[in-house]
Design a protein around this motif. Structure first.
Motif, short mmCIF file in Angstrom:
data_model
loop_
_atom_site.label_atom_id
_atom_site.label_comp_id
_atom_site.label_asym_id
_atom_site.label_seq_id
_atom_site.Cartn_x
_atom_site.Cartn_y
_atom_site.Cartn_z
N LYS A 228 0.82 -1.27 -0.10
CA LYS A 228 0.18 0.00 -0.05
C LYS A 228 0.76 1.40 0.00
O LYS A 228 0.62 2.35 -0.53
CB LYS A 228 -0.74 -0.04 1.24
N GLY A 229 1.85 1.04 0.66
CA GLY A 229 2.89 2.25 0.86
C GLY A 229 3.29 2.75 -0.45
O GLY A 229 3.92 3.95 -0.91
N ILE A 240 10.55 4.08 -2.27
CA ILE A 240 10.76 2.65 -2.09
C ILE A 240 11.47 2.46 -0.75
O ILE A 240 10.90 1.41 -0.29
CB ILE A 240 12.01 2.20 -3.31
N GLN A 241 12.38 3.15 -0.31
CA GLN A 241 13.00 2.87 1.05
C GLN A 241 11.91 2.94 2.10
O GLN A 241 11.72 2.05 2.85
CB GLN A 241 13.89 4.11 1.41
N ASN A 242 10.87 4.05 2.06
CA ASN A 242 9.62 4.12 3.27
C ASN A 242 8.98 2.99 2.95
O ASN A 242 8.45 2.32 4.02
CB ASN A 242 8.92 5.36 2.81
N ALA A 272 13.88 -6.11 0.26
CA ALA A 272 12.67 -5.54 -0.30
C ALA A 272 13.17 -4.30 -1.15
O ALA A 272 12.54 -4.07 -2.09
CB ALA A 272 11.59 -5.17 0.69
N ALA A 273 13.81 -3.27 -0.77
CA ALA A 273 14.27 -2.10 -1.23
C ALA A 273 14.92 -2.64 -2.74
O ALA A 273 14.42 -2.01 -3.70
CB ALA A 273 15.16 -1.22 -0.56
N ARG A 274 15.94 -3.31 -2.56
CA ARG A 274 16.58 -3.73 -3.91
C ARG A 274 15.57 -4.68 -4.86
O ARG A 274 15.82 -4.30 -6.02
CB ARG A 274 17.79 -4.97 -3.33
N ALA A 275 14.80 -5.37 -4.23
CA ALA A 275 13.82 -6.12 -5.01
C ALA A 275 12.95 -5.32 -5.93
O ALA A 275 12.50 -5.53 -7.09
CB ALA A 275 13.15 -7.31 -4.13
N LEU A 276 12.45 -4.24 -4.87
CA LEU A 276 11.43 -3.38 -5.72
C LEU A 276 12.11 -2.60 -6.65
O LEU A 276 11.42 -2.20 -7.90
CB LEU A 276 10.58 -2.29 -4.61
#
Ligand SMILES: Cc1cc2nc3c(=O)[nH]c(=O)nc-3n(C[C@H](O)[C@H](O)[C@H](O)COP(=O)(O)OP(=O)(O)OC[C@H]3O[C@@H](n4cnc5c(N)ncnc54)[C@H](O)[C@@H]3O)c2cc1C
Length: 284
Positions: A228-229, A240-242, A272-276
């Motif tokens: 959702k973020g 992405i970081q948030n 998660a940040a890297r994957a996104l």
């Protein structure tokens, strides 16, 4: 240590296998997890039924906008499948991240998900893909979602006489970017934490995002707060970081000799940040 004595049957048909399983036998697929457990005497089945020789459980087929993957399809077959690489690359990429060549040549998708190791790689991708699993018993068949299937560490919603017949994943829509990213345990390759991300944009904004996590806790999960973020955002580095910082929210993180709970939470956010980021780069 050697395994306790056991009977071994290699049935010629699925019906024969199901009949033996209904009588209390245990399925054997690639043997990559079950045989070591038997040698360590953590499992002592009296009768093994070898599913690995059943041709009718080894396939990757497209039907009605989905890919159907037979349970005894090996990690290597998934990794190298042209149709999977083209139509659901996240699963092929995840298969390629498992263990080493020997393990990928022997291990199967059905065996891996049935074993439900909390550090296994597939569950992250299957959660992000909203995969379905077809479970078959001697007299019945039912379909469950990945979210319903993975219950706890080494615990699934499989009934004792059921097998996984196939795994169903979507054919990705055009413009979907996906990525599996993990911190591997250096000796085995198992995911200390692994994150799978799928993203699609529309009009410059993120219209679709799915995030699946493995390794952090006893069971794999989707991360709706992080999803959702990002929805409706452009996908900047800060956004992405948030979003990635929310991936472990409300999750009871595991702590063991490989990583503390605190470090696992940190790894979850980082991966998660890297994957996104990588998934977004693949949307174009
Ligand atoms: C050295 C090593 C490194 C590894 N590294 C990784 C890694 O990096 N990432 C990762 O995810 N995994 C890793 N694995 C595990 C590997 O992926 C195995 O393939 C997997 O856990 C089990 O699959 P299998 O086909 O060998 O199943 P088996 O070992 O034959 O069976 C495992 C369990 O599943 C049951 N079972 C098997 N097939 C079915 C079915 N169709 N329906 C119902 N129950 C079934 C069996 O009865 C048993 O309980 C590693 C294993 C080894 C030995």
């Amino acid at each position: 240590m050697n395994a306790q004595k056991f009977e071994y049957t290699a049935p010629k048909t699925l019906d024969e296998a199901l009949h033996l399983l209904a009588a209390g036998a245990k399925p054997l697929a690639g043997g990559m997890s079950l045989i070591p457990m038997m040698k360590l005497r953590l499992a002592a089945p009296e009768h093994l039924v070898d599913l690995g020789k059943l041709r009718d459980l080894n396939y990757i087929r497209e039907a009605a906008g989905a890919l159907h993957i037979g349970a005894t399809t090996t990690h290597a077959e998934l990794e190298s499948s042209p149709i999977l690489r083209q139509k659901c690359p996240l699963l092929a990429e995840t298969a390629a991240a498992i263990g080493d060549v020997q393990v990928r040549n022997m291990g199967t998708i059905g065996g891996s998900v049935a074993h439900a190791d909390p550090s296994a790689d597939y569950p992250a991708a299957l959660q992000a893909l909203e995969a379905k699993l077809v479970l078959k018993g001697a007299k019945s068949e039912r379909t469950v979602t990945a979210a319903e299937f993975f219950v706890d560490a080494f615990t699934t919603s499989l009934e004792p006489n059921e097998i996984i017949r196939e795994v169903i994943v979507p054919v990705e829509e055009a413009g979907t970017g996906a990525r599996y990213q993990k911190m591997p345990q250096p000796a085995s390759g198992f995911a200390i934490v692994g994150v799978a991300a799928r993203v699609r944009k529309s009009g410059g904004k993120i219209a679709f995002v799915r995030i699946g996590v493995t390794g952090l806790s006893n069971r794999s999960y989707r991360a709706p707060a992080a999803e959702k973020g990002l929805e409706g955002k452009a996908g900047s580095a800060a956004e992405i970081q948030n979003a990635a910082a929310l991936v472990a929210q409300g999750v009871d993180a595991n702590s063991d000799l490989h990583a503390s709970a605190e470090f696992r939470r940190h790894l979850a956010a980082v991966h998660a940040a890297r994957a996104l980021k990588a998934a977004l780069a693949r949307t174009t």
